[in-house]
Motif scaffolding. Structure first.
Motif, short mmCIF file in Angstrom:
data_model
loop_
_atom_site.label_atom_id
_atom_site.label_comp_id
_atom_site.label_asym_id
_atom_site.label_seq_id
_atom_site.Cartn_x
_atom_site.Cartn_y
_atom_site.Cartn_z
N LYS A 247 -19.19 -21.76 -78.27
CA LYS A 247 -20.64 -21.73 -78.07
C LYS A 247 -21.06 -22.76 -77.02
N ASP B 32 -12.40 -23.19 -81.23
CA ASP B 32 -13.12 -22.69 -82.39
C ASP B 32 -14.51 -22.21 -81.99
N LYS B 33 -15.28 -21.77 -82.96
CA LYS B 33 -16.59 -21.17 -82.68
C LYS B 33 -17.57 -22.15 -82.06
#
Length: 412
Positions: A42, A37-38
């Motif tokens: 990151k 996921d994001k």
């Protein structure tokens, strides 16, 4: 030009990134790290920016090998065939740095020569770290008996592998001896006594310990290889016997073979020894004491021997004198044990703490310590028939005796 403050800030930022995304670093120890996921992507980008994660294949990242080695050294968790880190490269680098220092001093550039000493010091520190790491890898494998493998054959191959690694490491120590000799003689010639002192303290003083530890480990490996060879021979012999028994199922086995004095002792059936049991009269264990009491009570009384002629004993004169009465002195510890027994038998107290008793009545126990009180009182109360339980505590690594913090006494 980058200032020391900027450098410290960058180092602090790198460590903060590693601490923030520690779960991903731990995941990288076990295998590849894949995006998700994001927030996960990151975090991967942040670790890749500081080179903690490196691209492996498309859509996969691996942990930086240097960071992996650092964590493995801290956890002392190594692969099954973890090879030694070679010293040859560091030795060549230290020799080149020393020759550069020597040439700079000969050309009169003392300031540059002194700056080059910092590089030589770092290289020597790396040599010390690498050698200590190699010994830690070896000791970790030997202490766990190669617990990271299951097969006996793989363990034997590991022994042979580390035996070869020790031989290579010993050859590198010989190269290091030559480097030490070259630097110490050259440093004396050009007057760099602090360089000579650095070499003697950091390297020469450790050489004997390194060689001794390598020899001890190699002796242990040789012993393991000898045991493996004997076990392999026994397994082959056992396999031959099993094959013979499978092919001769109607045979009586070794009963058909005549054995003489040259026969192996393991093939002979030992004769049982008759053992006569005796009780120890000094044993104060309640169960043993009860058995001895019952045995004595069941014995008949000794026969009374009567004389043929009863002799009349002459009258005896008894002189009466009043003696001074001496009061018997009682041990305060024994008196305290009697009071504990009285409290348990006459009150509603079910369980009593001997450590708490010592805290409350320690002034009446004389000079006896708490440890002596717990051991002596527990033994005496057990003889008196009370139930004694020790509050055991967890043992530290390397401690083989049971440890306890308190003794609790109650009625059975």
């Amino acid at each position: 030009m980058r200032t020391p403050a900027d450098r410290r800030g960058q180092v602090e930022q790198i460590l903060a990134t590693l601490a923030t995304h520690g779960l991903l670093v731990a995941e990288g120890l076990d295998g590849s790290v894949v995006p998700g996921d994001k927030p996960r992507n990151k975090a991967i980008d942040a670790l890749a920016a500081i080179k903690a994660l490196t691209p492996y294949e498309e859509g996969e990242y691996r942990l930086n090998p240097r960071l992996r080695d650092f964590i493995a050294d801290h956890l002392q968790s190594y692969n099954a065939f973890q090879a030694f880190t070679r010293l040859s490269g560091n030795i060549r680098q230290a020799r080149q740095e020393w020759r550069e220092i020597y040439d700079l001093k000969a050309d009169g550039e003392v300031a540059k020569a002194e700056r080059m000493q910092w590089a030589l010091d770092d290289t020597i520190s790396e040599v010390v770290y690498v050698m200590d790491r190699n010994l830690n890898v070896l000791n970790s494998q030997l202490s766990t008996d190669y617990g990271n493998v299951e097969s006996r054959r793989i363990k034997s191959r590991q022994n042979q592998f580390y035996d070869r690694e020790i031989n290579v490491c010993r050859a590198e120590l010989n190269q290091l001896d030559e480097l030490i000799k070259e630097i110490t003689e050259g440093a004396m010639a050009i007057g760099f006594h602090h360089v000579r002192s650095l070499i003697n303290v950091r390297l020469m003083n450790r050489m004997l310990s390194w060689r001794s530890r390598l020899n001890d480990c190699q002796a242990s490996i040789s012993k393991q290889l000898g045991k493996a060879l004997k076990v392999e021979t026994k397994i082959k012999n056992l396999g031959r016997v099993a094959l013979w028994l499978a092919q001769n199922k109607t045979s009586d086995g070794f009963q058909d073979i005549e054995l003489d004095e040259r026969a192996v002792a393991l093939l002979l059936t030992p004769k049982s020894l008759k053992i006569k049991w005796n009780l120890d009269a000094s044993d104060t264990d309640p169960a043993v004491f009860e058995c001895m009491t019952n045995a004595v009570a069941a014995m008949p009384p000794p026969p009374v021997q009567k004389n043929e002629v009863d002799e009349v004993a002459p009258a005896q004169e008894v002189l009466y004198t009043k003696q001074e009465e001496i009061e018997e002195e009682h041990d305060p510890v024994d008196l305290s044990i009697e009071r504990v027994a009285t409290v348990l038998t006459t009150t509603s107290t079910e369980v009593l703490s001997l450590s708490g008793w010592y805290t409350e009545h320690g002034d009446n126990l004389g000079e006896i310590s708490e440890e002596e009180w717990l051991l002596y009182a527990a033994r005496q109360l057990s003889v008196l028939g009370f139930k004694v339980e020790f509050n055991l505590i967890e043992r530290a690594r390397g401690v083989h005796n049971d440890l306890f913090s308190d003794v609790r006494v109650g009625l059975k």
